[in-house]
Design an enzyme around this catalytic site. Structure first.
Site, short mmCIF file in Angstrom:
data_model
loop_
_atom_site.label_atom_id
_atom_site.label_comp_id
_atom_site.label_asym_id
_atom_site.label_seq_id
_atom_site.Cartn_x
_atom_site.Cartn_y
_atom_site.Cartn_z
N ASP A 137 31.67 9.99 10.89
CA ASP A 137 32.17 11.35 11.04
C ASP A 137 33.00 11.44 12.31
O ASP A 137 32.85 10.62 13.23
CB ASP A 137 31.02 12.36 11.07
N GLU A 168 26.92 12.26 13.73
CA GLU A 168 26.75 12.04 15.16
C GLU A 168 27.44 13.11 15.98
O GLU A 168 26.93 13.54 17.02
CB GLU A 168 27.30 10.66 15.53
#
Length: 374
Positions: free
Chosen positions: A87, A150
């Protein structure tokens, strides 16, 4: 052994770069959650692509309900884990090249996620591929773990740990070199005071007096709150990210703390509580405890050795103010991908990595994985 692994990485250099571009092409910013898409379509698509690349390289893969996934080499329960994320943060303005292009020019690859963290975790995958293709035997299985949350809350890791055992040791290539043996703790704290039409001015003054006396007039180490803890390893406390607001008949004030491992959050809160009046309340919104490993542990020494031998640079272990997956995944330390002096690249427009550093990372990771798992 170093030459064997370096040669294998060089052999697969072009494939490595193409694979990084494949995942960078996917806009994996957190989106709307749905039943089978916990963090939005973009992170799911990036995870699918990462696992597809791993399967193409001959690894066994597993998608853990689109929260997270991994590629594994070898069999056994106790495994070495290399944990990164696919991500990315939002793009922002000011890009020279399209942010999801993976454009290569003048020896650099540009794109959101090239450094943080698609490039490094794919480099780790190819480091493990080099070990496999060289026919080197390992005593433990190795997992390259692809996280997908994250940047927005670490909610992928608790889900993983409900389904899978944690690694016995490993690293996250999402920080800097040399090996980071300690991370500061992080806490978000909110102060609040209630008010109504009758006591509005009194509550406002009481709250303002507290903020002016103990926070706004304090040094950034929180000396007036009595929380100016520090040591040589981690440095001193840091207060930052001040934010004031009004909500449901309450004045609010938020701060973030970055604190050294010499102190725990309970002692910090106790010190602050002693400065509060009866009307001012404190709420701990979030806390990640500090992470600290022994500098002479097998994990730290093995990574230090890989860095020194492959990069030919000083590998003395360091601490960091940052926060990585090491905060919530047991038994891992931050290790790479940025070299000393390389700051302010990730999260900014025109995020990039030098092609030479991408390849060097893969070589360092290959040797590091071998050191841990041989």
């Amino acid at each position: 052994m170093e030459k064997i692994l370096n040669d294998k990485v060089e052999e697969y250099k072009e494939e490595l770069l193409k694979s990084i571009v494949e995942v960078v092409n996917i806009p994996s910013i957190k989106g709307e959650a749905k039943d089978t898409v916990p963090f939005g379509q973009g992170p799911k698509d990036a995870l699918t692509k990462g696992l597809e690349i791993a399967e193409r390289l001959g690894f066994k893969t597993k998608n853990v309900d689109n929260y997270i996934g991994y590629a594994q080499y070898g069999e056994g329960e106790d495994y070495i884990g290399i944990l990164g994320h696919l991500d990315v943060v939002p793009v922002g303005e000011g890009w020279i090249f399209p942010p999801f292009s993976g454009h290569i020019e003048n020896g650099k690859m540009y794109g959101r996620g090239v450094l943080d963290n698609k490039g490094p975790i794919i480099s780790a995958l190819y480091g493990l591929h080099a070990i496999k293709e060289a026919g080197l035997k390992l005593s433990k299985p190795v997992r390259i773990i692809f996280g997908t949350d994250e940047e927005s809350g670490f909610n992928d890791i608790p889900y993983y740990l409900e389904k899978e055992k944690p690694p016995i040791m490993g690293f996250t290539p999402d920080c800097q070199y040399p090996v980071v043996y300690g991370e500061r703790g992080r806490a978000n704290i909110q102060f609040q005071i209630e008010y109504n039409d009758e006591n509005y001015e009194k509550a406002f003054k009481e709250f303002s007096d507290f903020l002016n006396t103990y926070i706004l007039s304090s040094k950034k180490n929180g000396d007036r709150l009595g929380i100016d803890f520090g040591d040589e390893e981690f440095g001193t406390m840091e207060m930052r990210n001040y934010n004031i607001g009004i909500e449901e008949s309450k004045f609010l004030f938020n701060i973030s703390l970055s604190y050294p491992a010499i102190v725990g959050i309970d002692e910090i809160l106790e010190k602050i509580q002693s400065k509060l009046s009866n009307n001012i309340k404190m709420k701990l919104l979030l806390n990640y405890n500090p992470v600290k490993f022994e500098k002479d542990s097998f994990l730290v020494k093995s990574l230090q050795k890989a860095y020194e031998e492959v990069a030919n640079l000083d590998g003395t272990p360091i601490t960091t103010r940052g926060g990585t997956y090491a905060k919530i995944m047991p038994n891992i330390v931050p290790f790479g991908p940025s070299f000393p002096g390389q700051d302010g690249i990730s999260h900014n427009p025109n995020e990039y990595m030098d092609i030479s550093d991408i390849v060097l990372n893969a070589k360092i990771f290959a040797q590091a994985i071998y050191n841990l798992a041989k």
